[in-house]
Design a protein around this motif. Structure first.
Motif, PDB file in Angstrom:
ATOM      1  N   LEU A 148     -10.801  -5.663  -5.395  1.00 49.97           N
ATOM      2  CA  LEU A 148      -9.440  -6.116  -5.655  1.00 49.97           C
ATOM      3  C   LEU A 148      -8.936  -5.758  -7.044  1.00 49.97           C
ATOM      4  O   LEU A 148      -7.791  -5.340  -7.201  1.00 49.97           O
ATOM      5  N   ASP A 149      -9.750  -5.924  -8.065  1.00 49.62           N
ATOM      6  CA  ASP A 149      -9.278  -5.715  -9.439  1.00 49.62           C
ATOM      7  C   ASP A 149      -8.806  -4.284  -9.675  1.00 49.62           C
ATOM      8  O   ASP A 149      -7.928  -4.052 -10.504  1.00 49.62           O
ATOM      9  N   VAL A 150      -9.375  -3.327  -8.965  1.00 48.99           N
ATOM     10  CA  VAL A 150      -8.926  -1.937  -9.094  1.00 48.99           C
ATOM     11  C   VAL A 150      -7.668  -1.706  -8.255  1.00 48.99           C
ATOM     12  O   VAL A 150      -6.674  -1.151  -8.728  1.00 48.99           O
ATOM     13  N   PHE A 151      -7.699  -2.166  -7.005  1.00 47.98           N
ATOM     14  CA  PHE A 151      -6.605  -1.877  -6.072  1.00 47.98           C
ATOM     15  C   PHE A 151      -5.299  -2.574  -6.447  1.00 47.98           C
ATOM     16  O   PHE A 151      -4.220  -2.033  -6.221  1.00 47.98           O
ATOM     17  N   LYS A 152      -5.362  -3.780  -6.999  1.00 51.88           N
ATOM     18  CA  LYS A 152      -4.124  -4.503  -7.302  1.00 51.88           C
ATOM     19  C   LYS A 152      -3.403  -3.918  -8.520  1.00 51.88           C
ATOM     20  O   LYS A 152      -2.194  -4.092  -8.670  1.00 51.88           O
ATOM     21  N   ASP A 153      -4.140  -3.219  -9.397  1.00 52.31           N
ATOM     22  CA  ASP A 153      -3.544  -2.703 -10.629  1.00 52.31           C
ATOM     23  C   ASP A 153      -3.103  -1.250 -10.533  1.00 52.31           C
ATOM     24  O   ASP A 153      -2.209  -0.816 -11.259  1.00 52.31           O
ATOM     25  N   LEU A 154      -3.746  -0.471  -9.649  1.00 48.29           N
ATOM     26  CA  LEU A 154      -3.549   0.973  -9.633  1.00 48.29           C
ATOM     27  C   LEU A 154      -3.218   1.477  -8.228  1.00 48.29           C
ATOM     28  O   LEU A 154      -3.510   0.809  -7.236  1.00 48.29           O
ATOM     29  N   ASN A 185       1.685  -0.776   7.163  1.00 49.39           N
ATOM     30  CA  ASN A 185       1.966  -1.948   6.331  1.00 49.39           C
ATOM     31  C   ASN A 185       0.714  -2.798   6.179  1.00 49.39           C
ATOM     32  O   ASN A 185      -0.061  -2.966   7.126  1.00 49.39           O
ATOM     33  N   LEU A 186       0.536  -3.338   4.980  1.00 52.64           N
ATOM     34  CA  LEU A 186      -0.605  -4.197   4.698  1.00 52.64           C
ATOM     35  C   LEU A 186      -0.176  -5.647   4.586  1.00 52.64           C
ATOM     36  O   LEU A 186       0.934  -5.945   4.142  1.00 52.64           O
ATOM     37  N   GLU A 187      -1.053  -6.542   4.994  1.00 54.26           N
ATOM     38  CA  GLU A 187      -0.914  -7.978   4.751  1.00 54.26           C
ATOM     39  C   GLU A 187      -2.114  -8.421   3.937  1.00 54.26           C
ATOM     40  O   GLU A 187      -3.195  -7.830   4.042  1.00 54.26           O
ATOM     41  N   PHE A 188      -1.929  -9.472   3.127  1.00 51.76           N
ATOM     42  CA  PHE A 188      -3.007  -9.896   2.234  1.00 51.76           C
ATOM     43  C   PHE A 188      -3.333 -11.374   2.427  1.00 51.76           C
ATOM     44  O   PHE A 188      -2.445 -12.215   2.545  1.00 51.76           O
ATOM     45  N   TYR A 189      -4.641 -11.634   2.466  1.00 53.17           N
ATOM     46  CA  TYR A 189      -5.165 -13.004   2.471  1.00 53.17           C
ATOM     47  C   TYR A 189      -6.292 -13.049   1.454  1.00 53.17           C
ATOM     48  O   TYR A 189      -7.245 -12.263   1.530  1.00 53.17           O
ATOM     49  N   ASN A 190      -6.168 -13.944   0.477  1.00 51.33           N
ATOM     50  CA  ASN A 190      -7.164 -14.056  -0.593  1.00 51.33           C
ATOM     51  C   ASN A 190      -7.428 -12.706  -1.265  1.00 51.33           C
ATOM     52  O   ASN A 190      -8.562 -12.392  -1.638  1.00 51.33           O
ATOM     53  N   GLY A 191      -6.362 -11.929  -1.402  1.00 44.33           N
ATOM     54  CA  GLY A 191      -6.479 -10.650  -2.101  1.00 44.33           C
ATOM     55  C   GLY A 191      -7.076  -9.522  -1.286  1.00 44.33           C
ATOM     56  O   GLY A 191      -7.260  -8.420  -1.808  1.00 44.33           O
ATOM     57  N   LYS A 192      -7.349  -9.759  -0.013  1.00 39.39           N
ATOM     58  CA  LYS A 192      -7.965  -8.726   0.830  1.00 39.39           C
ATOM     59  C   LYS A 192      -6.929  -8.140   1.786  1.00 39.39           C
ATOM     60  O   LYS A 192      -6.106  -8.871   2.326  1.00 39.39           O
ATOM     61  N   PHE A 300     -10.088   9.785   7.475  1.00 40.06           N
ATOM     62  CA  PHE A 300      -8.739   9.911   6.904  1.00 40.06           C
ATOM     63  C   PHE A 300      -8.836  10.061   5.394  1.00 40.06           C
ATOM     64  O   PHE A 300      -9.801   9.614   4.765  1.00 40.06           O
ATOM     65  N   ASN A 301      -7.839  10.693   4.796  1.00 36.30           N
ATOM     66  CA  ASN A 301      -7.595  10.559   3.365  1.00 36.30           C
ATOM     67  C   ASN A 301      -6.520   9.493   3.211  1.00 36.30           C
ATOM     68  O   ASN A 301      -5.526   9.498   3.949  1.00 36.30           O
ATOM     69  N   ILE A 302      -6.727   8.574   2.267  1.00 36.97           N
ATOM     70  CA  ILE A 302      -5.942   7.337   2.235  1.00 36.97           C
ATOM     71  C   ILE A 302      -5.342   7.112   0.847  1.00 36.97           C
ATOM     72  O   ILE A 302      -6.006   7.346  -0.169  1.00 36.97           O
ATOM     73  N   ILE A 303      -4.096   6.650   0.824  1.00 35.84           N
ATOM     74  CA  ILE A 303      -3.449   6.222  -0.423  1.00 35.84           C
ATOM     75  C   ILE A 303      -3.127   4.732  -0.284  1.00 35.84           C
ATOM     76  O   ILE A 303      -2.342   4.338   0.583  1.00 35.84           O
ATOM     77  N   PHE A 304      -3.740   3.910  -1.136  1.00 37.61           N
ATOM     78  CA  PHE A 304      -3.482   2.468  -1.144  1.00 37.61           C
ATOM     79  C   PHE A 304      -2.478   2.136  -2.244  1.00 37.61           C
ATOM     80  O   PHE A 304      -2.672   2.517  -3.402  1.00 37.61           O
ATOM     81  N   ASN A 305      -1.434   1.406  -1.885  1.00 33.07           N
ATOM     82  CA  ASN A 305      -0.475   0.893  -2.863  1.00 33.07           C
ATOM     83  C   ASN A 305      -0.302  -0.598  -2.578  1.00 33.07           C
ATOM     84  O   ASN A 305       0.493  -1.004  -1.733  1.00 33.07           O
ATOM     85  N   TYR A 306      -1.101  -1.421  -3.253  1.00 29.93           N
ATOM     86  CA  TYR A 306      -1.054  -2.863  -3.010  1.00 29.93           C
ATOM     87  C   TYR A 306       0.279  -3.465  -3.411  1.00 29.93           C
ATOM     88  O   TYR A 306       0.754  -4.412  -2.785  1.00 29.93           O
ATOM     89  N   LYS A 307       0.910  -2.920  -4.470  1.00 28.90           N
ATOM     90  CA  LYS A 307       2.176  -3.488  -4.930  1.00 28.90           C
ATOM     91  C   LYS A 307       3.270  -3.352  -3.874  1.00 28.90           C
ATOM     92  O   LYS A 307       4.130  -4.215  -3.728  1.00 28.90           O
ATOM     93  N   LYS A 308       3.229  -2.257  -3.118  1.00 30.12           N
ATOM     94  CA  LYS A 308       4.202  -2.046  -2.040  1.00 30.12           C
ATOM     95  C   LYS A 308       3.637  -2.438  -0.677  1.00 30.12           C
ATOM     96  O   LYS A 308       4.278  -2.216   0.349  1.00 30.12           O
ATOM     97  N   ALA A 309       2.433  -2.992  -0.690  1.00 22.69           N
ATOM     98  CA  ALA A 309       1.770  -3.425   0.556  1.00 22.69           C
ATOM     99  C   ALA A 309       1.752  -2.317   1.589  1.00 22.69           C
ATOM    100  O   ALA A 309       2.082  -2.512   2.759  1.00 22.69           O
ATOM    101  N   SER A 310       1.346  -1.131   1.160  1.00 18.89           N
ATOM    102  CA  SER A 310       1.333   0.011   2.075  1.00 18.89           C
ATOM    103  C   SER A 310       0.038   0.798   1.959  1.00 18.89           C
ATOM    104  O   SER A 310      -0.661   0.760   0.933  1.00 18.89           O
ATOM    105  N   MET A 311      -0.215   1.539   3.024  1.00 21.76           N
ATOM    106  CA  MET A 311      -1.400   2.393   3.119  1.00 21.76           C
ATOM    107  C   MET A 311      -0.959   3.661   3.856  1.00 21.76           C
ATOM    108  O   MET A 311      -0.482   3.588   4.986  1.00 21.76           O
ATOM    109  N   ILE A 312      -1.078   4.807   3.205  1.00 18.33           N
ATOM    110  CA  ILE A 312      -0.682   6.074   3.815  1.00 18.33           C
ATOM    111  C   ILE A 312      -1.952   6.843   4.191  1.00 18.33           C
ATOM    112  O   ILE A 312      -2.842   7.026   3.365  1.00 18.33           O
TER     113      ILE A 312
END
Length: 446
Positions: A148-154, A185-192, A300-312
């Motif tokens: 979480l600490d990496v994904f939520k910031d970057l 689209n991503l949903e989050f529970y307890n940061g996951k 897959f090759n994946i791009i995570f953007n937690y701030k926009k709650a998305s995964m490409i």
């Protein structure tokens, strides 16, 4: 006039410096270079991402795990003594498995660096449970896990096909146009992070909500629910599925007809149905139906953007690889080292003393003592080909098909058990000092 300009320049420099220090001291990861992005090479071992993380000046190997909300090190390796951790307190963590919460030591104000991504006030949790040592089962040193600490910031790009992570500051990140990509689209529970997908079981397509778990090596875990039609087919076998924070997880292994992320469809994907008592805490999360893990995500090759709650996601060169499984019934782990005495031949040339003599070569034998990795059986599936052939847990593998086991990595040995149905596997083993030669054929179960 010149003095006033110098004062003004000094004030601007002071403000700029203070702003820079302020941003650096924030409680988050920030890329500290002009490009605002950093590329990190990783090793993909058993579908898991292993990459270097520097903590308080010490470089360690970590797993990248979207399924954890706290950075954890495995303290039985005595790593925390080297890390000079500060402000420690004892807490207890709960996770998958049937056991009790595990004891952990929490420390604060740790400096984390992942390449040029830096965070200077990071909490860290050290766990003392020996069963959570991942290194023996992966065959390489693994000191901890972070998520979480990496994904939520970057912005985190995982390029499974080329084996690198690309970390970027969100403010400066620019997406490239991609016609063959899908945005989820991503949903989050307890940061996951959770994502919606579909599975096909017995000709019925079922919507499911799944935890995205880069820290799991399987393809798919589903929680059985008859009311939703989520259940194993008649073709399955019971197996060891993995270790959680609170102990081992067991369950059924089977196949689903298909797994679907929007328009991307994977046929005959592996699935595991963990025993309910081993995953009770996970099933309490509303509407969660299971997890999607490394054996699917790596396609897959994946791009995570937690701030926009998305995964490409986009397909890579692993997408069409068939789903295989362990047809032997054996799980191996690194079990210390074996002492080997190897003959080292030295040849000494002796010059001739007469015209009639030929040059003589004198051979002398010297012995070289070396330590080689030992691989032992730690799990053995009941009724499996290996169990029927007489193998037992604790057996140390000396050779595979006539070749010394130390000439292979643990990952290479395990891959042999995923080969085609009917392939003959011959193992030479050491059982408490007794040397045995046993063999079996890999068996297709569905």
């Amino acid at each position: 006039m010149a003095l006033n300009k110098m004062k003004k320049w000094f004030v601007l420099l002071l403000i700029s410096t203070c702003l820079g220090l302020s941003s650096f001291s924030q409680d988050k990861f920030i890329i500290q270079n002009n490009k605002q992005t950093e590329k990190i090479k990783f090793k993909l071992i058993n579908n898991l991402i292993v990459f270097p993380v520097e903590i308080n000046g010490v470089t360690l190997s970590f797993l990248l795990d979207t399924g954890v909300s706290k950075p954890i090190i495995f303290n039985f390796l005595h790593v925390s003594d080297t890390l000079l951790t500060k402000n420690t307190e004892t807490i207890y963590l709960k996770g998958l498995g049937g056991g009790e919460p595990v004891k952990a030591l929490k420390s604060t104000q740790n400096i984390f660096k992942i390449g040029d991504a830096v965070k200077i006030d990071q909490d860290l949790y050290a766990i003392f449970n020996n069963d959570l040592n991942l290194a023996p089962r992966l065959g390489i040193p693994v000191h901890g896990i972070i998520g979480l600490d990496v994904f939520k910031d970057l912005i985190v790009e995982i390029n499974y096909s080329k084996g690198f992570l690309k970390l970027s500051n969100p403010e400066s990140y620019k997406y490239k146009r991609c016609r063959k990509c899908e945005q989820l689209n991503l949903e989050f529970y307890n940061g996951k992070p959770y994502v919606n997908a579909k599975v096909e079981i017995e000709n019925k397509k079922i919507p499911v909500k799944l935890l995205i778990d880069t820290g799991g090596s399987d393809a798919l875990w589903l929680f059985e629910d008859d009311s939703l039609g989520i259940k194993s087919s008649e073709k399955f076998f019971y197996d060891f599925l993995g270790h959680g924070l609170a102990g081992s997880v067991y369950g059924k292994r089977s196949k689903v007809r298909s797994f679907q992320f929007n328009s991307f469809v994977l046929k005959n994907a592996n699935v595991a149905f963990p025993n309910a008592e081993n995953v009770f805490s996970a099933t309490q999360i509303k509407d969660r139906n299971g997890s999607v893990s490394g054996n699917i995500l790596k396609r897959f090759n994946i791009i995570f953007n937690y701030k926009k709650a998305s995964m490409i996601i986009s397909k890579n060169n692993k997408f069409r690889n068939s789903f295989s499984y362990n047809k032997s019934g054996i799980e191996l782990a690194h079990n210390g080292f074996r002492v080997l005495r190897e003959i080292k031949n030295n040849s000494v040339k002796v010059n001739a003393t007469t015209e009639a003599s030929n040059d003589n070569i004198i051979k002398t034998n010297h012995y070289k003592i070396s330590l080689k990795p030992a691989y032992a059986i730690v799990e053995l599936r009941e009724g499996s080909p290996a169990a029927e052939a007489g193998f037992k847990t604790g057996d140390v593998v000396l050779s595979i098909n006539g070749k010394s086991s130390h000439e292979f990595t643990l990952h290479q040995v395990m891959q042999m058990f995923y080969a085609d149905h009917g392939k003959r596997i011959r193992l030479r083993i050491d059982r408490d000092g007794e040397i045995l030669n046993l063999s079996f054929n890999l068996q297709k179960l569905f």
